[in-house]
Design a protein around this motif. Structure first.
Motif, mmCIF file in Angstrom:
data_model
loop_
_atom_site.group_PDB
_atom_site.id
_atom_site.type_symbol
_atom_site.label_atom_id
_atom_site.label_comp_id
_atom_site.label_asym_id
_atom_site.label_seq_id
_atom_site.Cartn_x
_atom_site.Cartn_y
_atom_site.Cartn_z
ATOM 1 N N LYS A 14 -47.880 -50.286 -12.812
ATOM 2 C CA LYS A 14 -49.268 -50.572 -12.432
ATOM 3 C C LYS A 14 -49.408 -50.508 -10.915
ATOM 4 O O LYS A 14 -48.491 -50.816 -10.171
ATOM 5 C CB LYS A 14 -49.694 -51.945 -12.957
ATOM 6 C CG LYS A 14 -49.919 -51.948 -14.454
ATOM 7 C CD LYS A 14 -50.598 -53.215 -14.901
ATOM 8 C CE LYS A 14 -50.945 -53.109 -16.377
ATOM 9 N NZ LYS A 14 -51.697 -54.274 -16.839
ATOM 10 N N ASN A 15 -50.580 -50.129 -10.485
ATOM 11 C CA ASN A 15 -50.933 -50.021 -9.073
ATOM 12 C C ASN A 15 -51.561 -51.349 -8.633
ATOM 13 O O ASN A 15 -52.778 -51.483 -8.548
ATOM 14 C CB ASN A 15 -51.922 -48.855 -8.886
ATOM 15 C CG ASN A 15 -52.290 -48.645 -7.449
ATOM 16 O OD1 ASN A 15 -51.419 -48.520 -6.604
ATOM 17 N ND2 ASN A 15 -53.583 -48.598 -7.173
ATOM 18 N N VAL A 16 -50.696 -52.350 -8.402
ATOM 19 C CA VAL A 16 -51.160 -53.684 -8.050
ATOM 20 C C VAL A 16 -50.323 -54.195 -6.888
ATOM 21 O O VAL A 16 -49.113 -54.001 -6.843
ATOM 22 C CB VAL A 16 -51.027 -54.641 -9.262
ATOM 23 C CG1 VAL A 16 -51.457 -56.041 -8.901
ATOM 24 C CG2 VAL A 16 -51.838 -54.134 -10.443
ATOM 25 N N CYS A 60 -59.022 -46.518 -7.421
ATOM 26 C CA CYS A 60 -58.242 -45.268 -7.478
ATOM 27 C C CYS A 60 -57.703 -44.821 -6.126
ATOM 28 O O CYS A 60 -56.857 -43.926 -6.075
ATOM 29 C CB CYS A 60 -59.087 -44.141 -8.063
ATOM 30 S SG CYS A 60 -59.595 -44.441 -9.762
ATOM 31 N N HIS A 61 -58.200 -45.408 -5.057
ATOM 32 C CA HIS A 61 -57.834 -44.931 -3.725
ATOM 33 C C HIS A 61 -57.239 -46.029 -2.840
ATOM 34 O O HIS A 61 -57.419 -46.001 -1.618
ATOM 35 C CB HIS A 61 -59.060 -44.316 -3.033
ATOM 36 C CG HIS A 61 -59.583 -43.091 -3.704
ATOM 37 N ND1 HIS A 61 -58.982 -41.860 -3.586
ATOM 38 C CD2 HIS A 61 -60.661 -42.913 -4.513
ATOM 39 C CE1 HIS A 61 -59.664 -40.969 -4.289
ATOM 40 N NE2 HIS A 61 -60.684 -41.578 -4.871
ATOM 41 N N VAL A 101 -57.916 -52.863 -10.318
ATOM 42 C CA VAL A 101 -58.300 -53.869 -11.306
ATOM 43 C C VAL A 101 -58.384 -53.120 -12.628
ATOM 44 O O VAL A 101 -59.263 -52.282 -12.825
ATOM 45 C CB VAL A 101 -59.652 -54.523 -10.950
ATOM 46 C CG1 VAL A 101 -60.049 -55.525 -12.022
ATOM 47 C CG2 VAL A 101 -59.581 -55.176 -9.576
ATOM 48 N N TYR A 102 -57.438 -53.415 -13.498
ATOM 49 C CA TYR A 102 -57.318 -52.667 -14.742
ATOM 50 C C TYR A 102 -58.206 -53.227 -15.844
ATOM 51 O O TYR A 102 -58.285 -54.440 -16.022
ATOM 52 C CB TYR A 102 -55.870 -52.665 -15.230
ATOM 53 C CG TYR A 102 -54.977 -51.777 -14.420
ATOM 54 C CD1 TYR A 102 -54.893 -50.416 -14.698
ATOM 55 C CD2 TYR A 102 -54.224 -52.280 -13.366
ATOM 56 C CE1 TYR A 102 -54.082 -49.579 -13.954
ATOM 57 C CE2 TYR A 102 -53.411 -51.455 -12.615
ATOM 58 C CZ TYR A 102 -53.338 -50.111 -12.914
ATOM 59 O OH TYR A 102 -52.539 -49.285 -12.166
ATOM 60 N N PRO A 103 -58.825 -52.343 -16.620
ATOM 61 C CA PRO A 103 -59.578 -52.791 -17.790
ATOM 62 C C PRO A 103 -58.611 -53.137 -18.920
ATOM 63 O O PRO A 103 -57.452 -52.730 -18.907
ATOM 64 C CB PRO A 103 -60.420 -51.557 -18.150
ATOM 65 C CG PRO A 103 -59.635 -50.393 -17.619
ATOM 66 C CD PRO A 103 -58.912 -50.900 -16.406
ATOM 67 N N TRP A 104 -59.088 -53.847 -19.910
ATOM 68 C CA TRP A 104 -58.240 -54.279 -21.018
ATOM 69 C C TRP A 104 -57.582 -53.105 -21.735
ATOM 70 O O TRP A 104 -56.449 -53.197 -22.188
ATOM 71 C CB TRP A 104 -59.030 -55.119 -22.018
ATOM 72 C CG TRP A 104 -60.117 -54.341 -22.719
ATOM 73 C CD1 TRP A 104 -61.414 -54.229 -22.335
ATOM 74 C CD2 TRP A 104 -59.981 -53.546 -23.897
ATOM 75 N NE1 TRP A 104 -62.113 -53.414 -23.194
ATOM 76 C CE2 TRP A 104 -61.248 -52.972 -24.177
ATOM 77 C CE3 TRP A 104 -58.922 -53.243 -24.755
ATOM 78 C CZ2 TRP A 104 -61.479 -52.135 -25.250
ATOM 79 C CZ3 TRP A 104 -59.160 -52.404 -25.832
ATOM 80 C CH2 TRP A 104 -60.419 -51.866 -26.076
ATOM 81 N N TYR A 105 -58.302 -51.989 -21.827
ATOM 82 C CA TYR A 105 -57.786 -50.855 -22.597
ATOM 83 C C TYR A 105 -56.648 -50.118 -21.892
ATOM 84 O O TYR A 105 -56.050 -49.219 -22.455
ATOM 85 C CB TYR A 105 -58.908 -49.880 -22.988
ATOM 86 C CG TYR A 105 -59.799 -49.469 -21.847
ATOM 87 C CD1 TYR A 105 -59.449 -48.448 -20.985
ATOM 88 C CD2 TYR A 105 -61.011 -50.117 -21.638
ATOM 89 C CE1 TYR A 105 -60.260 -48.084 -19.937
ATOM 90 C CE2 TYR A 105 -61.835 -49.756 -20.603
ATOM 91 C CZ TYR A 105 -61.457 -48.732 -19.750
ATOM 92 O OH TYR A 105 -62.278 -48.385 -18.711
ATOM 93 N N ASN A 106 -56.327 -50.534 -20.670
ATOM 94 C CA ASN A 106 -55.160 -49.958 -20.008
ATOM 95 C C ASN A 106 -53.863 -50.380 -20.699
ATOM 96 O O ASN A 106 -52.824 -49.777 -20.482
ATOM 97 C CB ASN A 106 -55.108 -50.367 -18.530
ATOM 98 C CG ASN A 106 -53.918 -49.748 -17.836
ATOM 99 O OD1 ASN A 106 -53.839 -48.541 -17.691
ATOM 100 N ND2 ASN A 106 -52.961 -50.573 -17.447
ATOM 101 N N ASN A 107 -53.922 -51.385 -21.533
ATOM 102 C CA ASN A 107 -52.729 -51.849 -22.238
ATOM 103 C C ASN A 107 -52.381 -50.985 -23.446
ATOM 104 O O ASN A 107 -51.402 -51.258 -24.135
ATOM 105 C CB ASN A 107 -52.911 -53.308 -22.676
ATOM 106 C CG ASN A 107 -52.983 -54.225 -21.477
ATOM 107 O OD1 ASN A 107 -52.202 -54.106 -20.543
ATOM 108 N ND2 ASN A 107 -53.942 -55.116 -21.486
#
Length: 155
Positions: free
Chosen positions: A25-27, A58-59, A64-70
């Motif tokens: 993840k990009n965090v 994205c840049h 901040v990831y949405p739930w469906y990223n899982n």
């Protein structure tokens, strides 16, 4: 077993395995991940909010990831979009750009926003708040044009 059934079972196995092997993840834990960029370009509060809503996922180094990223393969698709986005412009890496590149990136922001290429349609489908009005596009463009003057390259 018929060939279609074998293919279906193989695809199911791949899908299940993908759920356990996820892209990074990009965090970041750094609360100042865009501080240099914002300090140098001096966006107003309105522009900061627009950038946060429409660009930083994205840049920059923090998404901040949405739930469906899982769910794979969505997680792979989002990771690819973010990698591609940061390859073009990375606000968290702003201090490593020279003045000419910073000027060019700001020029590209103006072009992409005015031509409605950014934010991507795929992003605005699921992020309604990222849909920019014409007035917001003009606000971002005016700020970026003014920020370009700080680098002394714009004519």
């Amino acid at each position: 077993m018929k060939i279609a059934k074998k293919i279906a079972v193989a695809l199911l196995v791949v899908f299940v395995v993908m759920q356990f092997i996820r892209p990074d993840k990009n965090v970041t834990d750094d609360p100042d991940y865009v501080a240099v960029f914002e300090s140098e370009t001096n966006p107003s509060q309105e522009v900061k909010q627009l950038l946060e809503t429409t660009c930083y996922d994205c840049h920059s180094d923090n998404t901040v990831y949405p739930w469906y990223n899982n769910i794979a393969p969505v997680s792979y698709w989002l990771a690819d979009h973010i990698e591609h986005g940061k390859g073009h412009l990375d606000f968290s890496n702003w201090e490593n750009y020279d003045a000419e590149k910073k000027d060019h990136k700001l020029e590209e922001i103006i072009e992409e926003v005015k031509e409605e290429k950014m934010p991507l349609k795929e992003y605005t489908w699921t992020h309604q708040e990222a849909r920019l009005t014409q007035e917001q596009r003009e606000t971002i463009s005016a700020w970026a044009q003014e920020a370009r003057l700080r680098y002394g390259i714009t004519q």
